[in-house]
Design an enzyme around this catalytic site. Structure first.
Site, PDB file in Angstrom:
ATOM      1  CB  THR A  29       1.305  12.144 -10.376  1.00 22.05           C
ATOM      2  OG1 THR A  29       1.901  12.360  -9.083  1.00 22.05           O
ATOM      3  CG2 THR A  29      -0.155  11.759 -10.235  1.00 22.05           C
ATOM      4  N   PRO A  34      -0.587   6.592  -5.755  1.00 23.38           N
ATOM      5  CG  PRO A  34      -2.866   6.940  -5.432  1.00 23.38           C
ATOM      6  CD  PRO A  34      -1.654   6.358  -4.759  1.00 23.38           C
ATOM      7  CE1 TYR A  35       4.761  13.284  -5.095  1.00 22.92           C
ATOM      8  CE2 TYR A  35       5.881  11.316  -4.290  1.00 22.92           C
ATOM      9  CZ  TYR A  35       5.922  12.630  -4.704  1.00 22.92           C
ATOM     10  OH  TYR A  35       7.122  13.304  -4.746  1.00 22.92           O
ATOM     11  CB  ALA A  36       4.861   6.686  -6.759  1.00 24.35           C
TER      12      ALA A  36
END
Ligand code: NAD
Ligand code: UGA
Length: 331
Positions: free
Chosen positions: A164, A160-162
């Site tokens: 964003t 999910p970080y990537a």
């Protein structure tokens, strides 16, 4: 490759806004800019009065002329006044960890990495700031077969970080592509940055900490995963060069093209500290990619940038900073 001027010879901006200034990369960037004579408006939501890591990072800026600090959350604050008369915005504020981005904290990633960035681009456009440099991430490439990642590769973010960070860089570029947008954007895909004051959740810090304290190092997986580690001073040289890069530079990898396993990092940590490390094996973490490796050619072409510091020397400098409390990141 053709000869290019070195990134360290890049012209420095007269007045810059650095977001995420209380963080690892932001505090180093502000320090370098101030030393070069730039006036810096540093913005961060972490208050050094109550946040120890922020206070340590910002202590590096103490007493340097030309620094103006603002504690503010970019999701809610009035951004326009911060940008007045700025030549460049270095937008580094964000929520950075890969593994904690699954689950309940995802909204924090969306808020800081996407929604706050949208507000920043709208404000940059209104105030007509000519250049914004945004911190993107090697994680946008996702899992690869180990060959060098080129900026034009199809991104396949694996956490999910990537997702964003990909949204963040593309959001900035979408604004910049509008015919009426006066702000050009360079998106820097940093590859695992390390060095003094590195975030304490990151592997290089944890390996050195384990060697220095004798506490066990938790290794997620078998240690054969590899990263293109980038020393902080090299990352900063690329970042400052991006302020003056041609508009068409677009997305730029900030990684030297080498790739080192975590087991090799552990060996270097043992070596520079002179003490063994006890390893506690844990399961591989979901969303972690196996290998990152930058194709550095575009960075060389558009920024004149090549990294100068190898991992052994860089980790030695990081270790020295960890044993000197005044320099930060003390264990
Ligand atoms: P960091 O956590 O040390 O610094 C980020 C700073 O941003 C923090 O001080 C935080 O308080 C601030 N921030 C977050 N949301 C904010 C908001 N809404 N308003 C104001 N301030 C806010 O992280 P770092 O390692 O220095 O990373 C800086 C940037 O570079 C991040 O965007 C990260 O995603 C990106 N990046 C880092 C690496 C790396 O290896 N460290 C690699 C690739 C990309
Ligand atoms: C790092 C940064 O943390 C991200 O902010 C950044 O976006 C990313 O680099 C990037 O290059 O774009 P990561 O590569 O996961 O992310 O770096 P570390 O957090 O240092 O982790 C490296 C490896 O060490 C991972 O495989 C991780 O699972 C492992 N690790 C980490 C451990 O085995 N133990 C730990 O205690 C910490």
């Amino acid at each position: 490759m053709s000869q290019r001027p070195s990134a360290s010879a890049a012209p420095v901006p007269r007045r810059a806004v650095v977001t995420g200034v209380a963080g690892f990369i932001g505090s180093h960037l502000a320090h370098s800019l101030l030393q070069a004579g730039t006036t810096v408006i540093g913005v961060d939501r972490r208050d050094p009065a109550t946040d120890r890591a922020a206070a340590t990072n910002l202590a590096a800026l103490d007493g340097l002329p030309g620094y103006i600090h603002v504690t503010a959350d970019l999701l809610t604050c009035a951004i326009d006044p911060l940008l007045l008369d700025a030549n460049v915005i270095f937008h580094l504020a964000g929520v950075p960890g890969v593994r904690p981005s699954w689950g309940p904290h995802f909204s924090e990633y969306v808020n800081s990495n996407i929604l706050a960035t949208q507000r920043m681009m709208e404000a940059a456009t209104r105030i007509r700031v000519p250049r914004l440099v945004v911190a993107s991430s090697s994680s946008v490439y996702g899992s690869t077969d180990g060959s060098h990642s080129v900026e034009s590769d199809h991104p396949r973010p694996a956490s999910p970080y990537a997702v964003t960070k990909l949204a963040e860089e593309q959001l900035c570029l979408a604004h910049a592509a509008r015919g009426d947008c006066p702000t050009s954007v360079i998106a820097l895909r940093y590859f695992t940055v390390y060095g003094p004051r590195q975030r304490s959740d990151m592997f290089t810090h944890r390996a050195l900490e384990a060697a220095l304290t004798g506490r066990p190092l938790r290794l997620y997986g078998d240690g054969h995963q590899r990263r293109d580690f980038t020393y902080i001073d090299d990352a900063i040289a690329a970042t400052i060069a991006a302020a003056a890069a041609p508009k068409a530079a677009g997305i730029v990898n900030v990684g030297g093209g080498s790739s080192v396993s975590l087991l090799e990092v552990i060996n270097i940590a043992k070596n520079v500290v002179g003490r063994d490390i006890e390893i506690q094996l844990e399961s591989e973490r979901i969303g972690d990619v196996w290998i990152t490796r930058a194709d550095p050619r575009h960075a060389y072409e558009v920024l004149g940038w090549q990294p100068a510091v190898d991992l052994h020397n860089g980790m030695h400098a990081q270790m020295k900073a960890m044993v000197q409390p005044a320099y930060g990141n003390a264990v």
